[in-house]
Design an enzyme around this catalytic site. Sequence first.
Site, PDB file in Angstrom:
ATOM      1  CB  CYS A   1      40.484  38.968  84.551  1.00  0.00           C
ATOM      2  SG  CYS A   1      41.543  37.498  84.456  1.00  0.00           S
TER       3      CYS A   1
ATOM      4  CG  HIS B   1      38.598  38.721  80.008  1.00  0.00           C
ATOM      5  ND1 HIS B   1      39.352  39.838  80.309  1.00  0.00           N
ATOM      6  CD2 HIS B   1      39.243  37.683  80.577  1.00  0.00           C
ATOM      7  CE1 HIS B   1      40.408  39.484  81.023  1.00  0.00           C
ATOM      8  NE2 HIS B   1      40.360  38.178  81.208  1.00  0.00           N
TER       9      HIS B   1
ATOM     10  CD  GLU C   1      37.724  42.582  78.790  1.00  0.00           C
ATOM     11  OE1 GLU C   1      38.850  42.204  79.152  1.00  0.00           O
ATOM     12  OE2 GLU C   1      36.674  42.254  79.386  1.00  0.00           O
TER      13      GLU C   1
END
Length: 232
Positions: A86, A203, A205
């Site tokens: 990002c 994302h 994660e």
Amino acid sequence: MKFGVLVFPGSNCDRDILWVTQGLLNQPTRMIWHEESDLSDIDVVVVPGGFSYGDYLRCGAIARFSPVMRATIDHAKAGKLVLGICNGFQVLTEAGLLPGALVRNRDLHFICDRVPVRVERTDLPWTQGYESGQVIELPIAHGEGSYYADPDTLKALEDNGQVLFRYSDATGNITTEGNPNGSLNNIAGICNQQGNVLGMMPHPERASDQALGQVDGLALFEGILKAVPTLV
């Protein structure tokens, strides 16, 4: 293997990375303040999401001048792994580690959603845990996530197989409707020619913990664990 997670004023996804690498995968992880310049103990540098330096001037434009980014460039030139997510992707383009730029979303709105993403190739550490053409679901949260590059750069990315992730519909079709932000060629993530630097807007994660109901991103980090011993 040791991860290093960069921390800028305005970073807000650094602890999310820490939870995955250290909390879920039991890998030593060091939080690295933006004023540091020694990455000699780090195998994988992660440039996290957020709003580095408040995104003043332009997303990632100020972060590129930090001491830690100069060290990250050297880290990448040595063939070690660098992952930008990002805002981290934006920083990597500003620093010249990846081509192109991230500009305002097509509809000029901040987007927070979960979207299908198609995996384009699986012969690199980042994607070896997936199947070619596999569609995974990952969260996105950005206002300037539309990937742009001039025609020659775009052609080179495609010809060299540097597009690793592409926005798609749920069945893997590359369509305008499946493109949430207007990225050229539906690009969601690219690597450098060597394949050791990856930038992506989604994302992984945030899709790595079963407690969150999504684990499609975990294979990316697990792939790194398998690859790094052969790279360092």
